[in-house]
Scaffold this active site. Structure first.
Site, PDB file in Angstrom:
ATOM      1  N   GLY A  88       0.840  -1.202   0.000  1.00 28.12           N
ATOM      2  CA  GLY A  88       0.000   0.000   0.000  1.00 28.12           C
ATOM      3  C   GLY A  88       0.865   1.237   0.000  1.00 28.12           C
ATOM      4  N   GLY A  90       2.640   3.724   1.434  1.00 30.81           N
ATOM      5  CA  GLY A  90       3.103   3.997   2.797  1.00 30.81           C
ATOM      6  C   GLY A  90       3.647   5.401   2.947  1.00 30.81           C
ATOM      7  NE  ARG A  91       8.656   6.097  -0.286  1.00 29.95           N
ATOM      8  CZ  ARG A  91       9.890   6.266  -0.644  1.00 29.95           C
ATOM      9  NH1 ARG A  91      10.612   7.212  -0.087  1.00 29.95           N
ATOM     10  NH2 ARG A  91      10.434   5.507  -1.562  1.00 29.95           N
ATOM     11  N   GLY A 124       7.075   7.473   6.299  1.00 28.00           N
ATOM     12  CA  GLY A 124       6.220   8.177   5.341  1.00 28.00           C
ATOM     13  C   GLY A 124       6.960   9.248   4.550  1.00 28.00           C
ATOM     14  NE  ARG A 174       4.622   7.798  -8.481  1.00 29.59           N
ATOM     15  CZ  ARG A 174       5.128   6.728  -7.883  1.00 29.59           C
ATOM     16  NH1 ARG A 174       6.331   6.285  -8.222  1.00 29.59           N
ATOM     17  NH2 ARG A 174       4.473   6.114  -6.930  1.00 29.59           N
ATOM     18  CG  ASP A 250       5.270  -3.742  -4.986  1.00 26.70           C
ATOM     19  OD1 ASP A 250       5.797  -4.838  -5.227  1.00 26.70           O
ATOM     20  OD2 ASP A 250       5.877  -2.802  -4.451  1.00 26.70           O
ATOM     21  CG  ASP A 260       8.952   2.083  -7.270  1.00 31.26           C
ATOM     22  OD1 ASP A 260      10.114   2.407  -6.958  1.00 31.26           O
ATOM     23  OD2 ASP A 260       8.067   1.859  -6.436  1.00 31.26           O
TER      24      ASP A 260
HETATM   25  P1  AMP Z   1       9.125   0.774  -2.928  1.00 30.74           P
HETATM   26  O1  AMP Z   1      10.397   0.086  -2.580  1.00 30.74           O
HETATM   27  O2  AMP Z   1       9.258   2.259  -3.098  1.00 30.74           O
HETATM   28  O3  AMP Z   1       8.410   0.131  -4.058  1.00 30.74           O
HETATM   29  O4  AMP Z   1       8.184   0.618  -1.654  1.00 30.74           O
HETATM   30  C1  AMP Z   1       7.734  -0.634  -1.189  1.00 30.74           C
HETATM   31  C2  AMP Z   1       6.708  -0.417  -0.102  1.00 30.74           C
HETATM   32  O5  AMP Z   1       7.294   0.219   1.036  1.00 30.74           O
HETATM   33  C3  AMP Z   1       5.526   0.448  -0.493  1.00 30.74           C
HETATM   34  O6  AMP Z   1       4.383  -0.051   0.167  1.00 30.74           O
HETATM   35  C4  AMP Z   1       5.910   1.794   0.055  1.00 30.74           C
HETATM   36  O7  AMP Z   1       4.794   2.618   0.298  1.00 30.74           O
HETATM   37  C5  AMP Z   1       6.612   1.414   1.350  1.00 30.74           C
HETATM   38  N1  AMP Z   1       7.566   2.426   1.791  1.00 30.74           N
HETATM   39  C6  AMP Z   1       8.754   2.718   1.231  1.00 30.74           C
HETATM   40  N2  AMP Z   1       9.371   3.696   1.916  1.00 30.74           N
HETATM   41  C7  AMP Z   1       8.565   4.042   2.928  1.00 30.74           C
HETATM   42  C8  AMP Z   1       8.643   4.994   3.997  1.00 30.74           C
HETATM   43  N3  AMP Z   1       9.697   5.787   4.157  1.00 30.74           N
HETATM   44  N4  AMP Z   1       7.603   5.064   4.855  1.00 30.74           N
HETATM   45  C9  AMP Z   1       6.540   4.272   4.715  1.00 30.74           C
HETATM   46  N5  AMP Z   1       6.411   3.350   3.747  1.00 30.74           N
HETATM   47  C10 AMP Z   1       7.411   3.228   2.856  1.00 30.74           C
HETATM   48 MG    MG Z   2       6.955   0.784  -5.180  1.00 30.60          MG
END
Ligand code: AMP
Ligand code: MG
Length: 487
Positions: A88, A90-91, A124, A174, A250, A260
């Site tokens: 989901g 997360g940020r 976040g 974005r 994802d 991404d």
């Molecule tokens: P990503 O590696 O950017 O594809 O992120 C993978 C997952 O980790 C996704 O659900 C992001 O929303 C979550 N995520 C990445 N960085 C953060 C962060 N600093 N705080 C909260 N969630 C994060």
């Molecule tokens: Mg991602």
């Protein structure tokens, strides 16, 4: 606050509530605008000339809300390195969507905007360097003509974020046709509620595949269309030497946009097994593994939508399998067509595939630079002194010249090559330099110079000399060995 020309709505919030949660951005301490994409703002119909940079920074940091915004975080799951996980936003927070003059919808999302229901242990927030990296590479991809999410702004937050060490924080804006991922379907399928799935497919079709609106076999046609778009996407990545680096489900947008930009990188020397990402220990997402992984990801999508595939005919598995089995042939054809473009072949010949493969094999064994080798090929100019010293290349070149002899119009060949072979890609070592100076010295000069260079990747023969800073491959000591997710 109102930005003239920007009418925000949010189609996503009409979907079943389990697919998202409403949340507002958390304000940051001292927002300041670092990069703003005026061209993109204009294309999206926003009239920002009367708005100060400070006001824009407030808006795109999430401190001041936009009129019409209905901010939400999207729920999704995903297979990360083959393992299923609940994820989901997360940020990231979607503020809403706009409708451009073209009639297409675009979502506006703030990345690094604070915690959401899906943040798990995360803060976040986002660090500055990875957000600048996403800005530059996504804009470079767009300029290369490859479907991609776009970047509207990077705002410094005036706060630091804690990673392995303290780093300056930022928020990226974005822009995407849609942020729906294969992982969104995985989340929806988990609900075991056919209605949720059906709504998600219908919404995806309406926004992204409107040509299917009247289909009598919507699920299957949707699957086939998504497969077709992703075949094209991965072939385009290969055309320019792009390694996505983290092709988890994802991180695969259903729209067929590249999304991404974590540990992504471009190859310099041609190496099919090239991996940059520090965490991709087994080369799952290596350069030429990308087509196979794309298929694997599409299989996950197919599995998710089985419950709504042909419920009456009761042959959902068989039709899904048949659609997926098309992938290898679709890929081979699209790959060959793309390679013909890089070699200036407007016509087709039986020897074309071998011609392309043999050049690649020569590049692999000689360590030649992928981008520059193609860029230096010219239908009616002799090859460089240096290359003509290499007997293997020389004999390949003679074959290519002979094949070109079957072409009717070398002007056309030359034009085809100019569109297929960029002179400038965002090379990792230059990007690293630019990001380091932005992060450590708060100096965006190099970043801006590089952004300008990668925004005009083609038709730059006359600039090759001047732009050599961005066209030279790295010296051994400049080579970037590893890239990081930076989350
Ligand atoms: P990503 O590696 O950017 O594809 O992120 C993978 C997952 O980790 C996704 O659900 C992001 O929303 C979550 N995520 C990445 N960085 C953060 C962060 N600093 N705080 C909260 N969630 C994060
Ligand atoms: Mg991602």
């Amino acid at each position: 606050m109102k930005i003239p020309g920007l009418e925000l709505t949010n189609g996503y919030s009409t979907l079943p509530p389990v697919l998202f949660s409403r949340v507002s951005p958390t304000a940051v301490r001292a927002p300041s605008m670092l990069v703003f994409n005026f061209d993109l703002a204009r294309q999206l119909g926003m009239e920002v000339s009367a708005i100060s940079s400070a006001q824009l920074a407030q808006v795109f940091a999430g401190n001041v809300s936009l009129e019409g915004a209905d901010p939400l975080a999207q729920a999704y799951a995903g297979h990360q390195y083959g393992h299923f996980t609940m994820l989901g936003d997360g940020r990231a927070i979607v503020l809403g969507e706009l409708r451009a003059a073209t009639g297409l919808h675009y979502e506006i999302q703030l990345k690094g905007a604070g915690q959401t229901e899906y943040s798990r242990q995360g803060d976040g927030r986002a660090a500055l360097a990875p957000m600048l990296r996403e800005y530059l590479v996504s804009e470079a991809m767009h300029a290369l003509g490859i479907p991609s999410t776009r970047s509207l702004a990077v705002v410094a937050s005036g706060e630091s974020v804690m990673r392995e060490r303290e780093l300056p924080g930022a928020v990226l804006t974005r822009i995407a046709r849609s942020h729906i991922r294969i992982g969104t379907f995985e989340f929806a399928a988990l609900q075991q509620d056919r209605e949720v799935l059906r709504r998600l497919v219908e919404f995806s079709v309406e926004r992204l595949y409107p040509e299917l609106n009247n289909s009598s076999d919507l699920g299957l046609d949707f699957l086939k269309a998504v497969i077709a778009r992703h075949v094209r996407l991965v072939v385009e990545w290969i055309r320019v030497g792009f390694v996505h680096g983290v092709m988890n489900t994802d991180n695969m947008a259903i729209s067929g946009e590249t999304i991404d930009y974590g540990p992504c990188a471009f190859i310099d020397r041609f190496d099919p097994a090239k991996v940059f990402s520090s965490i991709d220990r087994h080369g799952r997402y290596a350069f030429m593994r990308q087509p196979a992984i794309m298929l694997w990801n599409l299989e996950r999508l197919a599995q998710c939508i089985l419950p709504i595939l042909r419920p009456a005919a009761n042959d959902s598995k068989a039709v899904a399998r048949a659609a997926l089995q098309e992938f290898p042939a679709l890929f081979e054809n699209a790959w060959l067509e793309m390679m013909r473009g890089k070699l200036g072949l407007c016509t087709t010949g039986p020897e074309d595939e071998a011609l392309a493969l043999d050049l690649l094999e020569w590049m692999r064994s000689s360590g030649a630079d992928y981008t520059n080798t193609f860029y230096q090929l010219h239908p009616n100019k002799p090859c460089s002194e240096e290359l003509s010293q290499d007997p293997v290349f020389k004999s390949w070149y003679a074959r290519w010249q002979k094949r070109l002899g079957q072409e009717k119009n070398l002007e056309q060949s030359s034009a085809l090559m100019a569109r297929a072979n960029p002179g400038i890609i965002p090379r990792n070592h230059k990007l690293e330099e630019a990001l380091n100076s932005a992060q450590d010295a708060a100096d965006l000069g190099q970043f801006q110079r590089m952004l300008k260079a990668v925004s005009q990747p083609y038709d730059n023969e006359s600039r090759l000399g001047q732009a050599s800073e961005y066209t030279l491959p790295p010296r051994p000591e400049q080579e970037v060995q590893e890239t990081f997710c930076g989350t």
